[in-house]
Design a protein around this motif. Structure first.
Motif, PDB file in Angstrom:
ATOM      1  N   LEU A  53       0.717  -1.011   0.057  1.00 27.95           N
ATOM      2  CA  LEU A  53       0.170  -0.032  -0.061  1.00 27.95           C
ATOM      3  C   LEU A  53       0.835   1.394   0.112  1.00 27.95           C
ATOM      4  O   LEU A  53       1.772   1.356   0.771  1.00 27.95           O
ATOM      5  CB  LEU A  53      -0.869   0.007   1.350  1.00 27.95           C
ATOM      6  CG  LEU A  53      -2.060  -1.141   1.283  1.00 27.95           C
ATOM      7  CD1 LEU A  53      -2.897  -1.047   2.498  1.00 27.95           C
ATOM      8  CD2 LEU A  53      -2.922  -0.705   0.247  1.00 27.95           C
ATOM      9  N   PRO A  54       0.403   2.248  -0.869  1.00 27.54           N
ATOM     10  CA  PRO A  54       1.339   3.309  -0.988  1.00 27.54           C
ATOM     11  C   PRO A  54       1.243   4.549  -0.141  1.00 27.54           C
ATOM     12  O   PRO A  54       1.286   5.793  -0.503  1.00 27.54           O
ATOM     13  CB  PRO A  54       1.085   3.551  -2.645  1.00 27.54           C
ATOM     14  CG  PRO A  54      -0.264   3.471  -2.605  1.00 27.54           C
ATOM     15  CD  PRO A  54      -0.663   2.265  -1.701  1.00 27.54           C
ATOM     16  N   PHE A  55       0.943   4.302   1.059  1.00 28.02           N
ATOM     17  CA  PHE A  55       0.834   5.318   1.971  1.00 28.02           C
ATOM     18  C   PHE A  55       1.346   4.975   3.376  1.00 28.02           C
ATOM     19  O   PHE A  55       1.610   3.730   3.749  1.00 28.02           O
ATOM     20  CB  PHE A  55      -0.746   5.878   2.052  1.00 28.02           C
ATOM     21  CG  PHE A  55      -1.804   4.741   2.492  1.00 28.02           C
ATOM     22  CD1 PHE A  55      -1.948   4.321   3.762  1.00 28.02           C
ATOM     23  CD2 PHE A  55      -2.253   4.061   1.300  1.00 28.02           C
ATOM     24  CE1 PHE A  55      -2.907   3.225   3.994  1.00 28.02           C
ATOM     25  CE2 PHE A  55      -3.223   2.984   1.589  1.00 28.02           C
ATOM     26  CZ  PHE A  55      -3.439   2.713   2.928  1.00 28.02           C
ATOM     27  N   ASN A  56       1.487   5.888   4.158  1.00 26.82           N
ATOM     28  CA  ASN A  56       2.168   5.859   5.613  1.00 26.82           C
ATOM     29  C   ASN A  56       0.948   5.157   6.591  1.00 26.82           C
ATOM     30  O   ASN A  56      -0.009   5.876   6.494  1.00 26.82           O
ATOM     31  CB  ASN A  56       2.892   7.068   5.983  1.00 26.82           C
ATOM     32  CG  ASN A  56       3.740   7.651   5.295  1.00 26.82           C
ATOM     33  OD1 ASN A  56       4.503   6.771   4.541  1.00 26.82           O
ATOM     34  ND2 ASN A  56       4.292   8.634   5.443  1.00 26.82           N
ATOM     35  N   ARG A 104       2.941   5.493  -7.550  1.00 22.64           N
ATOM     36  CA  ARG A 104       1.667   5.836  -7.657  1.00 22.64           C
ATOM     37  C   ARG A 104       0.712   5.557  -8.729  1.00 22.64           C
ATOM     38  O   ARG A 104      -0.452   5.405  -8.615  1.00 22.64           O
ATOM     39  CB  ARG A 104       1.585   7.328  -7.108  1.00 22.64           C
ATOM     40  CG  ARG A 104       0.175   7.895  -6.773  1.00 22.64           C
ATOM     41  CD  ARG A 104       0.055   7.376  -5.287  1.00 22.64           C
ATOM     42  NE  ARG A 104      -1.519   7.593  -4.766  1.00 22.64           N
ATOM     43  CZ  ARG A 104      -1.874   7.547  -3.640  1.00 22.64           C
ATOM     44  NH1 ARG A 104      -1.123   6.809  -2.572  1.00 22.64           N
ATOM     45  NH2 ARG A 104      -2.969   7.919  -3.248  1.00 22.64           N
ATOM     46  N   ASN A 105       1.229   5.729  -9.764  1.00 19.98           N
ATOM     47  CA  ASN A 105       0.588   5.471 -11.390  1.00 19.98           C
ATOM     48  C   ASN A 105       0.263   4.085 -11.372  1.00 19.98           C
ATOM     49  O   ASN A 105      -0.903   3.936 -11.733  1.00 19.98           O
ATOM     50  CB  ASN A 105       1.530   5.874 -12.302  1.00 19.98           C
ATOM     51  CG  ASN A 105       1.817   7.470 -12.384  1.00 19.98           C
ATOM     52  OD1 ASN A 105       1.042   8.446 -11.923  1.00 19.98           O
ATOM     53  ND2 ASN A 105       2.854   7.751 -12.996  1.00 19.98           N
ATOM     54  N   ARG A 106       1.055   3.333 -10.892  1.00 23.07           N
ATOM     55  CA  ARG A 106       0.779   1.745 -11.131  1.00 23.07           C
ATOM     56  C   ARG A 106      -0.580   1.469 -10.173  1.00 23.07           C
ATOM     57  O   ARG A 106      -1.350   0.633 -10.416  1.00 23.07           O
ATOM     58  CB  ARG A 106       1.895   0.905 -10.909  1.00 23.07           C
ATOM     59  CG  ARG A 106       1.505  -0.451 -10.953  1.00 23.07           C
ATOM     60  CD  ARG A 106       2.695  -1.396 -10.491  1.00 23.07           C
ATOM     61  NE  ARG A 106       3.135  -1.312  -9.069  1.00 23.07           N
ATOM     62  CZ  ARG A 106       2.695  -1.974  -8.203  1.00 23.07           C
ATOM     63  NH1 ARG A 106       1.682  -2.805  -8.370  1.00 23.07           N
ATOM     64  NH2 ARG A 106       2.919  -1.718  -6.854  1.00 23.07           N
ATOM     65  N   PHE A 107      -0.265   2.086  -8.904  1.00 22.20           N
ATOM     66  CA  PHE A 107      -1.658   1.879  -8.008  1.00 22.20           C
ATOM     67  C   PHE A 107      -2.905   2.469  -8.465  1.00 22.20           C
ATOM     68  O   PHE A 107      -3.762   2.041  -8.262  1.00 22.20           O
ATOM     69  CB  PHE A 107      -1.091   2.574  -6.659  1.00 22.20           C
ATOM     70  CG  PHE A 107      -2.052   2.517  -5.562  1.00 22.20           C
ATOM     71  CD1 PHE A 107      -2.347   1.166  -4.662  1.00 22.20           C
ATOM     72  CD2 PHE A 107      -2.965   3.532  -5.001  1.00 22.20           C
ATOM     73  CE1 PHE A 107      -3.191   1.072  -3.835  1.00 22.20           C
ATOM     74  CE2 PHE A 107      -4.057   3.270  -4.228  1.00 22.20           C
ATOM     75  CZ  PHE A 107      -4.066   2.174  -3.724  1.00 22.20           C
TER      76      PHE A 107
END
Length: 333
Positions: A53-56, A104-107
């Motif tokens: 997951l791309p967030f903290n 982020r683009n892939r997500f």
């Protein structure tokens, strides 16, 4: 003598009646015991857990301001609420940041693929009719914690057997429902298809696969909130001590604009305070029984959303000042 002759054959008979096979039906293991033993034989999960997951990761996404840095901690940052050695991210005291570069683009592409084509009006109407009622079994309640980390796991658990989930918001987060909607969509990957006051319906997408859901490690306990800078100073910036005292007394003696209840719905508070400060210099909100902690959270949100300046929190009363008005210079004709 007769007693001895009687007891000897009896012991001999009993010794022959005991079977040597431990799995003989009268002496076989109970099925309940076998089930309990099998639970302990399960393979433990691979630790530490890794999530793409791309967030903290943090306790609350909607009620935390990453730009405001704490000045101290109530517990050591080394104690991660995810448990020791259970997550491949380091806990900083407020969050568990991403350890690698995020595409982020892939997500976003994966999210759009799962959502699929936009729903037609008839499909939206059917889903709303199915999940909007108060007796819906697929419901999640959001309290003063807002969109918490474990809420994401609850959403995906509902999405295993339901296309959408009903979310009921109460308390401080309802002051900014746009913020709630943003974080629900951004962190879960779903789409909000219905919004009415504090009721939301979050859709999972046409191509959602429960077997390929993202890895969401659970927080095992709620971390202690850090210590932030003081919200209200003794003397308000831009005012003198006498003027600050005068405004505070004026606010305490004024009629309350609204009376807020505990865990209420505050969706109209921002607009009413904004309209009142156009004609009044100070506004008082009666927050009796709301709680001191929630009063300060309400004041912080109103400061950013109205905007205004909180000048007093006393006896669960909030006094807000509209600030110094910018005097427009008349234009030369």
């Amino acid at each position: 003598m007769q007693k001895h002759l009687f007891s000897f054959p009896t012991r001999r008979f009993l010794s022959k009646s005991i079977p040597h096979d431990l799995y003989d039906p009268p002496f076989s293991h109970s099925p309940k015991l076998q089930k309990t033993q099998n639970k302990f034989k399960q393979d433990p999960p691979n630790l530490p857990l890794k999530s793409d997951l791309p967030f903290n990761f943090m306790y609350s996404y909607s009620e935390t301001h990453p730009s405001i840095k704490p000045i101290s901690f109530r517990e050591s940052p080394k104690f991660s609420p995810f448990g020791p050695g259970r997550l491949d991210r380091k806990w900083t005291g407020t969050s568990a940041p991403v350890q690698h570069q995020v595409d982020r683009n892939r997500f976003e592409e994966d999210r759009n693929r799962v959502l699929g084509a936009p729903l037609e009006d008839q499909e939206v109407a059917e889903l709303v009719e199915r999940y909007r009622h108060s007796d819906c079994s697929r419901q999640i309640n959001l309290g003063k914690g807002g969109v918490t980390h474990n809420t994401l796991d609850d959403i995906h658990n509902h999405w295993k057997k339901a296309e959408a989930v009903r979310i009921k918001c109460l308390g401080v987060p309802t002051l900014d429902m746009d913020n709630i909607c943003f974080h629900l969509e951004d962190k879960s990957g779903g789409k909000i298809i219905y919004r009415n006051m504090n009721i939301l319906i979050l859709y999972r997408g046409r191509h959602y696969d429960p077997n390929n859901r993202p890895v969401i490690p659970l927080m095992l306990w709620k971390p202690y909130a850090p210590i932030y800078p003081k919200l209200v100073k003794n003397v308000i910036e831009g005012l003198t001590h006498e003027k600050t005292k005068e405004l505070r007394n004026m606010g305490l003696n004024s009629h309350p604009l609204m009376k807020l209840t505990r865990n209420g719905v505050y969706v109209n508070v921002v607009e009413r305070v904004r309209e009142a400060l156009k004609t009044e210099e100070v506004v008082r909100l009666d927050c009796t029984h709301v709680g001191t902690s929630d009063c300060k959270k309400i004041g912080v949100k109103l400061r950013d959303l109205v905007p205004c300046v909180p000048i007093l929190f006393k006896d669960e009363q909030i006094v807000l000042w509209r600030g110094i008005l910018n005097q427009e210079q008349p234009s030369d004709l």
